[in-house]
Design a protein around this motif. Structure first.
Motif, PDB file in Angstrom:
ATOM      1  N   GLY A 124       0.804  -1.217   0.000  1.00  0.00           N
ATOM      2  CA  GLY A 124       0.000   0.000   0.000  1.00  0.00           C
ATOM      3  C   GLY A 124       0.834   1.263   0.000  1.00  0.00           C
ATOM      4  N   ILE A 125       2.029   1.235  -0.631  1.00  0.00           N
ATOM      5  CA  ILE A 125       2.907   2.406  -0.670  1.00  0.00           C
ATOM      6  C   ILE A 125       2.387   3.374  -1.733  1.00  0.00           C
ATOM      7  CG2 ILE A 125       5.242   3.244  -1.072  1.00  0.00           C
ATOM      8  CD1 ILE A 125       4.993   1.492   1.392  1.00  0.00           C
ATOM      9  N   SER A 126       2.006   4.568  -1.297  1.00  0.00           N
ATOM     10  CA  SER A 126       1.544   5.579  -2.252  1.00  0.00           C
ATOM     11  C   SER A 126       2.596   6.670  -2.461  1.00  0.00           C
ATOM     12  CB  SER A 126       0.233   6.214  -1.771  1.00  0.00           C
ATOM     13  OG  SER A 126       0.384   6.764  -0.474  1.00  0.00           O
ATOM     14  N   LEU A 127       3.353   7.007  -1.406  1.00  0.00           N
ATOM     15  CA  LEU A 127       4.430   7.986  -1.532  1.00  0.00           C
ATOM     16  C   LEU A 127       5.692   7.255  -1.962  1.00  0.00           C
ATOM     17  CD1 LEU A 127       5.481  10.899  -1.147  1.00  0.00           C
ATOM     18  CD2 LEU A 127       6.144  10.218   1.170  1.00  0.00           C
ATOM     19  N   ARG A 128       6.050   7.400  -3.198  1.00  0.00           N
ATOM     20  CA  ARG A 128       7.234   6.717  -3.715  1.00  0.00           C
ATOM     21  C   ARG A 128       8.479   7.461  -3.252  1.00  0.00           C
ATOM     22  NH1 ARG A 128       3.122   7.061  -7.395  1.00  0.00           N
ATOM     23  NH2 ARG A 128       2.512   5.165  -8.549  1.00  0.00           N
ATOM     24  N   PRO A 129       9.465   6.752  -2.691  1.00  0.00           N
ATOM     25  CA  PRO A 129      10.676   7.435  -2.230  1.00  0.00           C
ATOM     26  C   PRO A 129      11.451   8.053  -3.389  1.00  0.00           C
ATOM     27  CG  PRO A 129      10.545   5.172  -1.392  1.00  0.00           C
ATOM     28  CD  PRO A 129       9.496   5.303  -2.442  1.00  0.00           C
TER      29      PRO A 129
END
Length: 401
Positions: free
Chosen positions: A233-238
């Motif tokens: 559920g990662i929405s903010l990509r590093p």
């Protein structure tokens, strides 16, 4: 001085340390590059000894020492040949400096320095808190994730400034298997380390991915990362750099380093964009072009690995090295300008050049644009596309408002 920057270069007969200091309300942060002096020759043992003593001397001039180093990247010319000697001498020198127990997060990677006499160079980040008696950092160890002795466990560094905690980790490996399986396992190992420290992968703001054969494996890595982000559920990509480099563990084709922030209040993070670049995820690479992060000590601009890519995601100026360097600088500068920053705010960088013979032209162009006067490691590495000839990643620091 509460806020500000300062440039310092310390030369000895054997080493040269270039250091950029950023002074914030919580700490002095030092971005450092130590390289063998041009007159220095010899084996990796002698160079390692001189580099760590030079690093200590540079930090001692600022009231600190190597105990304040929280992360280091060691660029090797031949990691298979030199790693054991490097580690032995490093331990000896740190012991001499009463820092045997100091274990910064370390990234050891074969990306040859461009000076042919240099066996090794070191880029480091040191943090000296304003409250000198404050215990602000600790070393933590990962649980074993791989059966090979070389990569079974690794050290990470946790630092506290103000109400925030920062985790630095280097050389995270996955398990054996296909390229997809190894890359996915590497991401799972990172997640395991983060969870042990009360963090999640959603709090990672910067990653570095080193691929032994980037031409062969980059597509499968991107597929594994996309699937991992989807499941997590990662929405903010590093912000991220995916670059060629040989990990020290010979049976592994990937390694990962990362930086994560734990904040009791919602962390202020903004995705950096520019009209000169499209979003990387539109062509399957799940990372942000850069992230603006409001930290306890500064506002940091983490610029991802940036190359000669145009507004539609295509390689610009195929086969023309000088124009690729120009476009790379245009893209980096545009990302900074959109955040009310400039190239003058850069505190560190790594520039990757595919063909070592292009280095003199690269340096001339960087100098022409004023991209100098701060630690910028220039190393030989393959870039994520066969027709890309150079790439730059960078960090800019601004005072908190």
């Amino acid at each position: 001085m509460m806020y500000g920057e300062q440039q310092l270069t310390i030369n000895s007969n054997d080493s040269k340390c270039t250091m950029r200091r950023f002074a914030g309300p919580e700490a002095d942060e030092f971005f450092i590059l130590c390289a063998p002096a041009r007159a220095a020759a010899g084996d990796v043992a002698g160079q390692t000894r001189s580099l760590y003593r030079g690093l200590h001397q540079a930090l001692a001039a600022a009231g600190g020492g190597v105990r304040h180093v929280v992360h280091e990247t060691i660029f090797f010319r031949d990691i298979g040949r030199d790693l054991a000697a490097f580690r032995r001498v490093r331990t000896e020198v740190l012991g001499e400096l009463s820092c045997r127990v100091c274990r910064p997060a370390s990234t050891c990677i074969e990306q040859p320095p461009l000076d042919p006499r240099a066996r090794v160079e070191i880029a480091a980040l040191a943090v000296i808190p304003r409250q000198r008696a404050q215990k602000f950092g600790r070393t933590v160890w990962s649980a074993p994730t791989c059966g090979c002795a070389a990569s079974a466990r690794f050290a990470a560094r946790v630092v506290r400034l103000g109400a925030q905690e920062y985790l630095y980790a280097g050389n995270i490996f996955g398990s054996d298997g296909s390229a997809f399986d190894e890359a996915f396992g590497m991401l799972l190992a990172a997640e395991q380390l983060l969870r042990a420290q009360g963090l999640s992968f959603g709090e990672v703001v910067r990653t570095w991915i080193h691929l032994r054969d980037i031409d062969r494996d980059y597509a499968e890595f991107n597929r594994a990362r996309r699937e991992f982000f989807r499941r997590s559920g990662i929405s903010l990509r590093p912000a991220s750099t995916g670059i060629g480099g040989a990990p020290f563990a010979g049976r592994h084709n990937f390694s990962m380093s990362l930086y994560a922030i734990k904040s009791p209040a919602p962390l202020e993070v903004g995705v950096m964009t520019t009209p000169t670049l499209n979003e990387a995820w539109t062509y399957g690479a799940d990372f942000s072009r850069g992230l603006k992060v409001v930290e306890a000590n500064k506002v940091a601009l983490y610029v991802s690995g940036t190359a000669s890519v145009d507004e539609e995601g295509h390689t610009a100026h195929v086969g023309d090295f000088e124009r690729q360097v120009e476009r790379m600088i245009i893209n980096v500068e545009a990302l900074l300008t959109a955040q009310n920053a400039s190239l003058r705010d850069l505190v560190s960088a790594v520039t990757y050049v595919k063909h070592a013979g292009d280095a003199p032209r690269l340096r001339d162009i960087l100098r022409h644009h004023g991209v100098e006067g701060f630690p910028n490691a220039i190393v030989n590495a393959a870039v994520c596309r066969a027709n890309l000839l150079c790439e730059m990643e960078a960090v800019a620091a601004l005072p908190r408002q």
